[in-house]
Design a protein around this motif. Structure first.
Motif, short mmCIF file in Angstrom:
data_model
loop_
_atom_site.label_atom_id
_atom_site.label_comp_id
_atom_site.label_asym_id
_atom_site.label_seq_id
_atom_site.Cartn_x
_atom_site.Cartn_y
_atom_site.Cartn_z
N ASN A 115 89.46 78.04 -71.91
CA ASN A 115 88.08 78.48 -72.15
C ASN A 115 87.39 77.59 -73.18
N MET A 116 86.57 76.64 -72.70
CA MET A 116 85.84 75.72 -73.59
C MET A 116 84.44 75.49 -73.05
N PRO A 117 83.51 75.10 -73.94
CA PRO A 117 82.17 74.75 -73.47
C PRO A 117 82.18 73.41 -72.73
N LYS A 118 81.08 73.09 -72.09
CA LYS A 118 80.85 71.83 -71.36
C LYS A 118 81.73 71.69 -70.13
N LEU A 119 83.04 71.51 -70.34
CA LEU A 119 83.98 71.37 -69.22
C LEU A 119 85.23 72.14 -69.61
N ASP A 120 85.53 73.22 -68.87
CA ASP A 120 86.68 74.05 -69.23
C ASP A 120 87.99 73.40 -68.80
N GLY A 121 89.09 74.06 -69.14
CA GLY A 121 90.41 73.51 -68.85
C GLY A 121 90.68 73.27 -67.38
N LEU A 122 90.23 74.19 -66.53
CA LEU A 122 90.42 73.98 -65.08
C LEU A 122 89.62 72.78 -64.59
N GLY A 123 88.40 72.65 -65.09
CA GLY A 123 87.57 71.49 -64.72
C GLY A 123 88.20 70.19 -65.18
N LEU A 124 88.76 70.20 -66.39
CA LEU A 124 89.45 69.02 -66.90
C LEU A 124 90.67 68.71 -66.05
N LEU A 125 91.45 69.73 -65.73
CA LEU A 125 92.63 69.54 -64.88
C LEU A 125 92.24 68.94 -63.53
N ARG A 126 91.20 69.47 -62.93
CA ARG A 126 90.75 68.95 -61.63
C ARG A 126 90.31 67.49 -61.75
N ALA A 127 89.60 67.16 -62.83
CA ALA A 127 89.13 65.78 -63.03
C ALA A 127 90.32 64.84 -63.23
N VAL A 128 91.31 65.27 -64.00
CA VAL A 128 92.51 64.45 -64.24
C VAL A 128 93.25 64.21 -62.93
N ARG A 129 93.44 65.25 -62.14
CA ARG A 129 94.17 65.12 -60.88
C ARG A 129 93.39 64.32 -59.82
N ALA A 130 92.07 64.28 -59.94
CA ALA A 130 91.24 63.57 -58.96
C ALA A 130 91.13 62.07 -59.27
N HIS A 131 91.50 61.66 -60.47
CA HIS A 131 91.36 60.26 -60.89
C HIS A 131 92.73 59.58 -60.78
N PRO A 132 92.92 58.69 -59.79
CA PRO A 132 94.24 58.12 -59.53
C PRO A 132 95.03 57.64 -60.76
N PRO A 133 94.41 56.92 -61.71
CA PRO A 133 95.22 56.47 -62.86
C PRO A 133 95.75 57.63 -63.72
N PHE A 134 95.14 58.80 -63.63
CA PHE A 134 95.53 59.94 -64.46
C PHE A 134 96.44 60.93 -63.75
N ARG A 135 96.64 60.78 -62.46
CA ARG A 135 97.33 61.81 -61.66
C ARG A 135 98.71 62.16 -62.19
N THR A 136 99.39 61.20 -62.82
CA THR A 136 100.75 61.46 -63.28
C THR A 136 100.81 62.05 -64.69
N ILE A 137 99.67 62.22 -65.35
CA ILE A 137 99.65 62.81 -66.68
C ILE A 137 100.12 64.27 -66.59
N ALA A 138 101.07 64.63 -67.43
CA ALA A 138 101.54 66.02 -67.48
C ALA A 138 100.44 66.87 -68.12
N PHE A 139 100.25 68.08 -67.61
CA PHE A 139 99.15 68.93 -68.05
C PHE A 139 99.67 70.35 -68.31
N ILE A 140 99.53 70.79 -69.56
CA ILE A 140 99.91 72.15 -69.93
C ILE A 140 98.64 72.91 -70.30
N MET A 141 98.40 74.03 -69.63
CA MET A 141 97.21 74.85 -69.89
C MET A 141 97.53 75.82 -71.01
N LEU A 142 96.63 75.87 -71.99
CA LEU A 142 96.78 76.75 -73.15
C LEU A 142 95.68 77.80 -73.09
N THR A 143 96.06 79.06 -73.16
CA THR A 143 95.04 80.10 -73.08
C THR A 143 95.48 81.38 -73.75
N GLY A 144 94.52 82.18 -74.10
CA GLY A 144 94.80 83.51 -74.64
C GLY A 144 94.93 84.53 -73.53
#
Length: 130
Positions: free
Chosen positions: A60-89
């Motif tokens: 839960n963040m302003p501008k671009l939330d965690g899911l949006g960031l995750l989607r952007a990372v997975r959609a960008h080929p150079p970033f696809r292999t970056i490990a992603f851990i979602m942090l939330t309350g």
């Protein structure tokens, strides 16, 4: 076994105190290369400037939330292999399912201990060495 000191991490959260807690936990585990961003847009700029091995992002963040960031990372080929851990309350099953659908590697619920942080990272990278 990867050395924690060899893994670069980007911590993304709009709350400075949470970023400080995650940074402190990572440092206790032996991580050295830790960068921070206050929202998803800033995180993408950071990753474009210098990719990371691991992103730990709040949901839960302003501008671009965690899911949006995750989607952007997975959609960008150079970033696809970056490990992603979602942090939330929120341990919301719908959110977890959507994050899994978009390729999240693991999930960390606030509040957390350093031991739980270590377990979540090791579930992605294997056992860490200092």
């Amino acid at each position: 076994m990867p050395a924690a000191s060899a893994i670069s991490v980007l911590v993304v959260d709009d709350q400075l105190t949470i970023r400080a807690l995650v940074r402190s936990g990572l440092q206790q585990l032996g991580f050295k290369d830790i960068r921070e961003a206050a929202d998803g847009e800033a995180a993408l700029r950071e990753l474009l400037a210098k990719p990371a091995h691991l992103v730990i992002s709040d949901y839960n963040m302003p501008k671009l939330d965690g899911l949006g960031l995750l989607r952007a990372v997975r959609a960008h080929p150079p970033f696809r292999t970056i490990a992603f851990i979602m942090l939330t309350g929120r341990a919301d099953t719908d959110l977890v399912q959507r994050a899994v659908q978009f390729g999240v590697n693991n999930y960390l619920v606030k509040p957390f201990t350093v031991q739980v942080l270590k377990e979540k990272i090791e579930a992605v990278f294997g056992a860490l060495t200092a």
